[in-house]
Design a protein around this motif. Structure first.
Motif, short mmCIF file in Angstrom:
data_model
loop_
_atom_site.label_atom_id
_atom_site.label_comp_id
_atom_site.label_asym_id
_atom_site.label_seq_id
_atom_site.Cartn_x
_atom_site.Cartn_y
_atom_site.Cartn_z
N VAL A 267 19.77 -9.16 21.06
CA VAL A 267 19.88 -9.11 19.54
C VAL A 267 19.22 -10.24 19.09
CG1 VAL A 267 21.29 -9.31 17.62
CG2 VAL A 267 22.05 -7.94 19.88
N LEU A 268 18.44 -9.92 18.12
CA LEU A 268 17.75 -11.30 17.34
C LEU A 268 17.53 -10.88 15.89
CD1 LEU A 268 16.03 -13.90 17.10
CD2 LEU A 268 13.92 -12.45 17.63
N LEU A 269 18.36 -11.72 15.07
CA LEU A 269 18.44 -11.62 13.76
C LEU A 269 17.94 -13.01 13.21
CD1 LEU A 269 22.17 -10.05 13.25
CD2 LEU A 269 19.85 -8.81 13.71
N ARG A 270 16.98 -12.51 12.45
CA ARG A 270 15.92 -13.59 11.90
C ARG A 270 16.59 -14.28 10.50
NH1 ARG A 270 11.41 -13.93 14.79
NH2 ARG A 270 11.27 -12.22 16.15
N CYS A 271 16.42 -15.62 10.43
CA CYS A 271 16.96 -16.30 8.91
C CYS A 271 16.15 -17.39 9.01
CB CYS A 271 18.40 -16.86 9.18
SG CYS A 271 19.05 -17.83 7.82
N ASN A 272 15.49 -17.78 7.96
CA ASN A 272 14.73 -18.96 7.48
C ASN A 272 15.44 -19.51 6.30
OD1 ASN A 272 12.39 -16.94 8.90
ND2 ASN A 272 11.88 -19.25 8.97
N TYR A 273 15.26 -20.64 6.08
CA TYR A 273 15.97 -21.33 5.04
C TYR A 273 15.05 -22.06 4.31
CZ TYR A 273 15.92 -25.73 7.54
OH TYR A 273 15.43 -26.60 8.27
N SER A 274 15.39 -22.43 2.97
CA SER A 274 14.69 -23.56 2.15
C SER A 274 15.64 -24.34 1.47
CB SER A 274 13.89 -22.52 0.88
OG SER A 274 13.34 -23.58 0.13
N SER A 275 15.63 -25.65 1.64
CA SER A 275 16.50 -26.52 1.11
C SER A 275 15.76 -27.75 0.86
CB SER A 275 17.64 -26.61 2.12
OG SER A 275 18.56 -27.74 1.50
N SER A 276 16.10 -28.50 -0.22
CA SER A 276 15.41 -29.78 -0.62
C SER A 276 16.20 -31.00 0.18
CB SER A 276 15.38 -29.96 -2.15
OG SER A 276 16.82 -29.81 -2.58
N VAL A 277 17.31 -30.63 0.69
CA VAL A 277 17.96 -31.73 1.47
C VAL A 277 18.40 -31.04 2.86
CG1 VAL A 277 18.52 -32.83 -0.41
CG2 VAL A 277 19.95 -31.24 0.29
N PRO A 278 18.74 -31.87 3.82
CA PRO A 278 19.29 -31.21 4.90
C PRO A 278 20.25 -30.31 4.71
CG PRO A 278 18.68 -33.49 5.36
CD PRO A 278 18.65 -33.41 3.84
N PRO A 279 20.23 -29.29 5.26
CA PRO A 279 21.26 -28.12 4.79
C PRO A 279 22.31 -28.07 5.96
CG PRO A 279 19.51 -26.97 5.87
CD PRO A 279 19.06 -28.50 6.00
N TYR A 280 23.33 -27.04 5.51
CA TYR A 280 24.54 -26.57 6.63
C TYR A 280 24.16 -25.14 6.72
CZ TYR A 280 27.23 -31.02 6.47
OH TYR A 280 27.81 -32.20 6.53
N LEU A 281 24.00 -24.79 7.54
CA LEU A 281 23.89 -23.10 8.04
C LEU A 281 24.98 -22.50 8.70
CD1 LEU A 281 20.20 -23.81 8.78
CD2 LEU A 281 20.72 -22.59 6.74
N PHE A 282 25.20 -21.13 8.13
CA PHE A 282 26.30 -20.51 8.69
C PHE A 282 25.74 -19.10 9.01
CE2 PHE A 282 29.44 -23.37 7.49
CZ PHE A 282 28.80 -24.05 6.41
N TRP A 283 26.38 -18.36 9.84
CA TRP A 283 26.03 -16.97 9.93
C TRP A 283 27.45 -16.30 9.84
CZ3 TRP A 283 22.24 -13.52 10.28
CH2 TRP A 283 21.05 -13.83 10.45
N GLN B 68 35.44 -4.83 5.26
CA GLN B 68 36.22 -5.98 5.64
C GLN B 68 35.62 -7.28 5.20
OE1 GLN B 68 37.59 -6.18 9.64
NE2 GLN B 68 37.68 -4.02 10.18
N GLY B 69 36.43 -8.35 5.28
CA GLY B 69 35.67 -9.44 4.88
C GLY B 69 34.76 -10.23 5.57
N LEU B 70 34.39 -11.55 5.45
CA LEU B 70 33.45 -12.07 5.94
C LEU B 70 34.11 -12.85 7.11
CD1 LEU B 70 31.38 -13.03 2.82
CD2 LEU B 70 30.48 -11.47 4.59
N GLN B 71 33.57 -12.62 8.14
CA GLN B 71 34.05 -13.70 9.20
C GLN B 71 33.11 -14.55 10.09
OE1 GLN B 71 35.32 -11.30 13.07
NE2 GLN B 71 36.11 -13.07 13.74
N LEU B 72 33.35 -15.85 9.70
CA LEU B 72 32.56 -16.79 10.42
C LEU B 72 32.01 -16.82 11.91
CD1 LEU B 72 31.20 -19.60 9.64
CD2 LEU B 72 33.25 -20.73 10.54
#
Lengths: 115, 114
Positions: free
Chosen positions: B19-35, B42-46
């Motif tokens: 399984v490969l799910l792609r995510c690219n981010y854009s941020s002006s400062v170092p980010p925190y990233l989550f899946w 149902q709700g969102l599970q970390l």
């Protein structure tokens, strides 16, 4: 482990009615967030509270208001409901202490249906 | 401002496949990233998070993700898909520091076929 509690889980209202959604954060968490997720959409940030004070505001309609109480639970009040308000409303909480990295834990959501 | 882009609104894999799910981010400062994962109604599970410690992050259910600053990516992988992995997966970004809102990607619906 304790999780975020939301009530009610389901709510059906008529147009122009009001609704109140409640959120009980994880114990010791100091920040509460509200998100709205429309059908087939990603969650959109509405508003957040840190230590009972509003800390950030997103795309929240003027018809909506929210607050956080002394016991840290939060309520989202929605008035003059419209059909477009039908969505899943999530509450999340986080602890801003070091090491947590602003990790937000989500509740199961309240599904609001406006008829 | 920060944002994330998830490539592919629908991904289909065979059971046992990568399984490969792609995510690219854009941020002006170092980010925190989550899946996060969301099962129907149902709700969102970390699943996992990157908070500037190790760049390779391991999460629940055998998932992991690697933060690549040079590619501004945070792709989610799992070596062998299981039927129970079928769900919607959201990548999200927030600014470093406490109390900041999450900005979500548009989500990727993962389908696992026999």
């Amino acid at each position: 482990a304790a999780g975020v509690i939301q009530s009610p889980r389901h709510l059906i209202k008529e147009k122009r009615e009001t609704a109140t959604l409640k959120c009980y954060p994880i114990p010791r968490h100091d920040t509460v967030y509200w998100y709205q997720q429309g059908p087939g959409q990603d969650p959109q940030f509405l508003i957040s509270f840190y230590e009972k004070m509003q800390s950030d505001k997103g795309s929240i309609p003027d018809r909506f208001s929210a607050q956080q109480f002394s016991d840290y639970h939060s309520e989202l009040n929605m008035s003059s409901l419209e059909l477009g308000d039908s969505a899943l409303y999530f509450c999340a909480s986080s602890f801003t202490g070091t090491g947590e990295g602003n990790t937000q834990y989500f509740g199961p959501g309240t599904r609001l249906t406006v008829l | 401002a920060q944002s994330v882009t998830q490539l592919g609104s629908h991904v289909s894999v065979s059971e046992g496949a990568l399984v490969l799910l792609r995510c690219n981010y854009s941020s002006s400062v170092p980010p925190y990233l989550f899946w996060y994962v969301q099962y129907p109604n149902q709700g969102l599970q970390l699943l996992l998070k990157y908070t500037s410690a190790a760049t390779l992050v391991k999460g629940i259910n055998g998932f992991e993700a690697e933060f690549k600053k040079s590619e501004t990516s945070f792709h989610l992988t799992k070596p062998s898909a299981h039927m129970s992995d079928a769900a919607e997966y959201f990548c999200a970004v927030t600014l470093t520091g406490g109390g900041n809102k999450l900005t979500f990607g548009t989500g990727t619906q993962l389908k696992v076929e026999l």
